[in-house]
Motif scaffolding. Sequence first.
Motif, PDB file in Angstrom:
ATOM      1  N   ARG A 186      55.169  -9.166  -8.304  1.00 14.68           N
ATOM      2  CA  ARG A 186      55.629  -9.704  -9.586  1.00 14.68           C
ATOM      3  C   ARG A 186      56.415 -11.005  -9.401  1.00 14.68           C
ATOM      4  O   ARG A 186      56.383 -11.880 -10.269  1.00 14.68           O
ATOM      5  CB  ARG A 186      56.462  -8.649 -10.328  1.00 14.68           C
ATOM      6  CG  ARG A 186      55.593  -7.521 -10.860  1.00 14.68           C
ATOM      7  CD  ARG A 186      56.379  -6.333 -11.371  1.00 14.68           C
ATOM      8  NE  ARG A 186      55.476  -5.303 -11.870  1.00 14.68           N
ATOM      9  CZ  ARG A 186      55.097  -5.184 -13.141  1.00 14.68           C
ATOM     10  NH1 ARG A 186      55.574  -6.014 -14.053  1.00 14.68           N
ATOM     11  NH2 ARG A 186      54.260  -4.240 -13.510  1.00 14.68           N
ATOM     12  N   ALA A 187      57.107 -11.138  -8.286  1.00 14.01           N
ATOM     13  CA  ALA A 187      57.775 -12.414  -8.005  1.00 14.01           C
ATOM     14  C   ALA A 187      56.748 -13.519  -7.777  1.00 14.01           C
ATOM     15  O   ALA A 187      56.904 -14.645  -8.265  1.00 14.01           O
ATOM     16  CB  ALA A 187      58.689 -12.266  -6.794  1.00 14.01           C
ATOM     17  N   ILE A 188      55.703 -13.205  -7.046  1.00 13.26           N
ATOM     18  CA  ILE A 188      54.642 -14.189  -6.803  1.00 13.26           C
ATOM     19  C   ILE A 188      53.965 -14.578  -8.111  1.00 13.26           C
ATOM     20  O   ILE A 188      53.639 -15.752  -8.347  1.00 13.26           O
ATOM     21  CB  ILE A 188      53.614 -13.635  -5.796  1.00 13.26           C
ATOM     22  CG1 ILE A 188      54.263 -13.448  -4.417  1.00 13.26           C
ATOM     23  CG2 ILE A 188      52.399 -14.556  -5.681  1.00 13.26           C
ATOM     24  CD1 ILE A 188      53.402 -12.693  -3.425  1.00 13.26           C
ATOM     25  N   SER A 189      53.779 -13.602  -8.998  1.00 16.74           N
ATOM     26  CA  SER A 189      53.082 -13.867 -10.262  1.00 16.74           C
ATOM     27  C   SER A 189      53.943 -14.613 -11.273  1.00 16.74           C
ATOM     28  O   SER A 189      53.430 -15.106 -12.280  1.00 16.74           O
ATOM     29  CB  SER A 189      52.616 -12.544 -10.882  1.00 16.74           C
ATOM     30  OG  SER A 189      53.713 -11.804 -11.389  1.00 16.74           O
ATOM     31  N   GLY A 190      55.256 -14.664 -11.036  1.00 10.69           N
ATOM     32  CA  GLY A 190      56.154 -15.336 -11.969  1.00 10.69           C
ATOM     33  C   GLY A 190      56.830 -14.408 -12.955  1.00 10.69           C
ATOM     34  O   GLY A 190      57.580 -14.862 -13.828  1.00 10.69           O
ATOM     35  N   LEU A 191      56.598 -13.107 -12.830  1.00 11.10           N
ATOM     36  CA  LEU A 191      57.185 -12.148 -13.771  1.00 11.10           C
ATOM     37  C   LEU A 191      58.639 -11.825 -13.444  1.00 11.10           C
ATOM     38  O   LEU A 191      59.369 -11.342 -14.297  1.00 11.10           O
ATOM     39  CB  LEU A 191      56.361 -10.857 -13.780  1.00 11.10           C
ATOM     40  CG  LEU A 191      54.966 -10.969 -14.391  1.00 11.10           C
ATOM     41  CD1 LEU A 191      54.209  -9.656 -14.227  1.00 11.10           C
ATOM     42  CD2 LEU A 191      55.045 -11.363 -15.858  1.00 11.10           C
ATOM     43  N   ILE A 192      59.046 -12.059 -12.202  1.00 13.45           N
ATOM     44  CA  ILE A 192      60.449 -11.888 -11.809  1.00 13.45           C
ATOM     45  C   ILE A 192      61.025 -13.268 -11.522  1.00 13.45           C
ATOM     46  O   ILE A 192      60.464 -14.035 -10.737  1.00 13.45           O
ATOM     47  CB  ILE A 192      60.570 -10.974 -10.577  1.00 13.45           C
ATOM     48  CG1 ILE A 192      60.208  -9.536 -10.954  1.00 13.45           C
ATOM     49  CG2 ILE A 192      61.980 -11.024  -9.997  1.00 13.45           C
ATOM     50  CD1 ILE A 192      60.237  -8.564  -9.795  1.00 13.45           C
TER      51      ILE A 192
END
Length: 249
Positions: A49-55
């Motif tokens: 989720r950090a990689i995806s931009g959600l975090i």
Amino acid sequence: MAVPMIDVSELRIRFGSVEVVKGVSFSVKKGESFGLVGESGSGKSTILRAISGLIKNWAGSIAVDGDSQGTLRQGAFFRRAQMVFQDPYASLHPRQTVDRALNEPLIVHRLNDRDQRVRRALDEVSLPASARFKYPHQLSGGQRQRVAIARALIIKPELLLLDEPTSALDVSVQAEVINLLSDLREHRNLTCLFVSHNLPVVAHFCSSLGVLRDGAMVEITSSDKLRNGLVEQNYTRELRALSLEHVAS
């Protein structure tokens, strides 16, 4: 040396006072499928989720195809990277038809020929044309996940982020979806980052994987070595033994 599609270095993530990801580093080559495995709470989905931009709250560095990523992502990132979530019923709007779900990313990214793209997307995931104007509750779990995959791929990303995409499905359907993803990955030369607690699934889909424990990366190995028991860490051996017991039962 070729630039990796994903390059994560010293990634740290805190939720309040608790550090849930502890200096994780790994890279994924273009066209490679890489798995993140570990027990519940190991930090694997949080990293995805950090990689995806959600975090938004993280420290360290994340680069995609050589482009350093900050906490706010631009539209170009989402053309390059798309995500498929664990629960297809939760990720699809219950009051939107499949047609609306597939058209939405095309509208957001201002792509033309939408009717043709939607028809092609349904065909690619082996859904009949009759599914186009149905609602999520009118589809099976496997069909809903096929819609979610079609939605992620309809804008032709290079990177697919997969957050336990088969864990909510029956075992027989899991195999169908994994085989579909494998075919699409090969056909499109996709780079895939696959998060799962299921080692056999990861070993089947991915060429290499990272093993997480309590937010730390304890080992990076190949799927061949995992299958043959040629791993270095006791924790990885324990996970492998548990997975073999589960398959045997």
